[in-house]
Scaffold this active site. Structure first.
Site, PDB file in Angstrom:
ATOM      1  N   THR A 155       9.289 -10.725  -1.857  1.00 30.17           N
ATOM      2  CA  THR A 155       9.947  -9.565  -2.336  1.00 30.17           C
ATOM      3  C   THR A 155      10.452  -8.449  -1.292  1.00 30.17           C
ATOM      4  O   THR A 155      11.430  -8.769  -1.070  1.00 30.17           O
ATOM      5  CB  THR A 155       9.207  -8.558  -3.377  1.00 30.17           C
ATOM      6  N   THR A 188      -0.967  -6.285  -3.359  1.00 31.11           N
ATOM      7  CA  THR A 188      -0.128  -6.911  -4.239  1.00 31.11           C
ATOM      8  C   THR A 188       0.524  -8.010  -3.159  1.00 31.11           C
ATOM      9  O   THR A 188       1.283  -7.884  -2.399  1.00 31.11           O
ATOM     10  CB  THR A 188       1.091  -6.093  -4.272  1.00 31.11           C
ATOM     11  N   ASN A 391       9.206   2.603  -0.391  1.00 32.08           N
ATOM     12  CA  ASN A 391       8.299   2.797  -1.596  1.00 32.08           C
ATOM     13  C   ASN A 391       8.679   3.751  -2.402  1.00 32.08           C
ATOM     14  O   ASN A 391       8.398   3.932  -3.541  1.00 32.08           O
ATOM     15  CB  ASN A 391       6.699   3.116  -1.248  1.00 32.08           C
TER      16      ASN A 391
END
Lengths: 396, 396
Positions: A155, A188, A391
């Protein structure tokens, strides 16, 4: 150096349009056996993504023939419809793989397919894209396809993470994704580990749990725990070599440790990798609690970004751990940063100017509690402008 | 609107050279009585600065005549020498104040002087500067000096924080400093609250503890807890008005709540003030634990900085709270952000695009656990580039 290093596996990674960038986003890993031993360690978050709920159930019999992974969407907090999407994905993989089955025994059921998803929470998956991706991936399955699969699960990762451990006649391979939201109880992160050793499901499960406890669980990038964390171990038995639990644990730990360090090194926007060692603790849990307090201190991690060996913030963090969790005398604490004893007996030690953080990416913080013999090391990163930027911009 | 709003107090704030900027850095607050009731709530960090150790002991008899506060150095982790510096400071204040005493009863002992310090940990104070500052502050004591004192305790604060509550014939005033490291169990914050009500020390202590529990303890800027946090309440009795515990608690809470909101509004580098309400909890502690998990999520706070109503990160944070701490069903969770029900029953609700964070500094996150009747609100800030910048550059 990939999940297809061990024999008995094929893999693929394709672009299915789930990522707006057009990058690869669907990976498929198939265990061709003869064994189909499988184990999984899943997030301890109470809010669990649909693929986590599915995989927990599907692996409970200790067997799996395939893992399908997608980036471009986490399928978390998507309700019954999201779970139906995961179910449908597993059924589609099973059907596609069964289409080429030579005998009825070779057919794959949906319950033999584990599912992993990563990406933004709270959005439904593009199922047409995903199922099309499964078809394409099935067509591209290759005994050397590990590297393609490792790229398809990225990702915000800047590099694919892969590792392998070669043993005498057998091996372990692995891939992982994750570049933020790394936290204890996993992060994650998705990881698939493969081996061609001959092991049953109970041994695979025990080895995987032991390995994750001292590797992925000791990485803590930002203290956040995700809804999708999954580590899967598949054993094909294709080497014909029977191994003990200790041998398997050792090799799986080597691979997981390498992957965990690669995750930290690629953490979102980091400029320093920080190892926090707490020694002299009464128990391992006490050492862990103190180390976690330091790795979660935004103030300390921002100081490291500024190349400032601000040991007072280390002490302030350690001081938040309750005495019943970690007994120690605050006036006995020693702290060294990159080998310079900046704090001695809870007070001022060597001059902080002796610590040079600017010239090194690696930072080693060493805290001695002088309260026992236990020791733990955790890895984290500094808190940087780029962390905040990545983020804050991720879903928009 | 200051600590000298209540009668019976004098205060001063002077520049003593402890700050390299030449700004005011020593404050003195004197209670001229007739009462000298005092109470303090101090950091629960196990690593405690010398002034915290001193003040805890000095206030244990429920009496204090003066508070001396310095910025420009925390005097934490400075060993026995640091404690001797604090002791010497208190003795010096006592001697200076006693020099003008009309009668022996008016003389002040070192044990009647509370001490607060704030600034960098791990450095000795400039004692010549500090004691000179005490002399200057004593000479500048003024019944209207509250504003000067409030300015002298600022560190990275951009504004002085002051508040007052007027009641029928009596009042409460307060000042605070703090602009980062705000966390439960207080924060790197110092606060002095004064009242001219007639109250004994036990009442003052009970009122102060009740007030801080629902104000300063519900502010959490970055999850970090400092070594120096101190909140002091002094009662002069100069109004002649006797008040009940409930009356005092109400007024002190009003002042502390105002100061706490001012701290959040001035938190280092913040661009949003975030109120997190958790309702429908089985107990207040359950609501608090869930709210704290959200206020400590770097990922959520970075998303708010990016004006991204990333409710999945709210759920991921709430999901980290153990079931025995906060019972709830993850599939029953509702989340609203600024009134938009973005998550319903653990799944997708209204479109996130309906939430406009860019036009508002205030963000209200409302989580309903549907597991009881308890409710708590915590205040925090977003995680910004400027937070990282200020906290990476603070000591260098």
């Amino acid at each position: 150096m990939s999940i297809t290093t061990p024999r008995g596996f094929r893999a693929a990674g394709v672009a299915a349009g789930l990522k707006s960038t057009g990058a690869r986003d669907v990976a498929l890993v198939v265990n061709d056996g003869p064994l189909a031993s499988a184990a999984a360690v899943l997030t301890s978050n109470r809010v669990q993504a649909a693929p986590v709920v599915w995989t927990r159930q599907a692996v409970s019999d200790g067997a799996a023939r395939a893992v399908v992974l997608n980036s471009g969407g986490a399928n978390a907090c998507t309700g019954p419809e999201g779970f139906a999407d995961t179910h449908r994905t597993a059924e589609h993989v099973a059907a596609v793989l069964s289409a080429g089955a030579a005998t009825p025994e070779d057919e794959v059921g949906a319950g033999d397919v584990l599912v992993c998803s990563t990406g933004l929470i709270g959005l439904r998956l593009d199922m047409d894209g995903l199922l099309g991706g499964v078809d394409a991936a099935a067509g591209a399955l290759d005994p050397d396809g590990g590297d393609d699969a490792a790229h398809a699960i990225m990702t915000t990762d800047s590099v694919a993470k892969q590792a392998a451990a070669q043993r005498d006649g057998w091996s372990v391979g692995g891939m992982a994704k994750g570049a933020g939201m790394l936290a204890p109880g996993l992060a994650t992160m998705l990881s698939v580990v493969t081996t061609d050793a001959v092991v049953d499901a109970a041994t695979a499960d025990a080895a995987l749990r032991a390995a994750t406890r001292t590797t992925f669980d000791r990485v803590d990038s930002d203290g956040c725990m995700s809804t999708n964390d999954t580590v899967i171990l598949l054993a094909s038995g294709a080497s014909g070599v029977e191994v003990t639990l200790a041998e398997l644990t050792s090799a799986v730990t080597d691979v997981c440790a390498s992957l965990a360090r690669q995750l930290v090194a690629d953490a979102e926007g980091a400029s320093h990798d920080i190892a926090v060692t707490v020694r002299g603790a009464s128990t391992e849990d006490a050492a862990l609690a103190c180390a976690r307090a330091v790795t979660r201190s935004n103030l300390f991690k921002a100081a490291v970004f500024g190349n400032d060996p601000n040991w007072g913030r280390v002490l302030a963090a350690v001081g938040t751990v309750p005495p019943d969790v970690a007994p120690y005398d605050p006036l006995s604490l020693d702290v060294a940063i990159n080998g310079v004893q900046v704090c001695r007996a809870g007070g001022v030690g060597e001059p902080r100017e002796l610590v040079d953080l600017a010239s090194h990416r690696d930072v080693h913080v060493d805290v001695d509690l002088h309260a026992g013999d236990s020791e733990v090391t955790l890895w984290t990163n500094d808190l940087t402008h780029d962390y905040v930027h990545e983020n804050s911009a991720y879903s928009s």
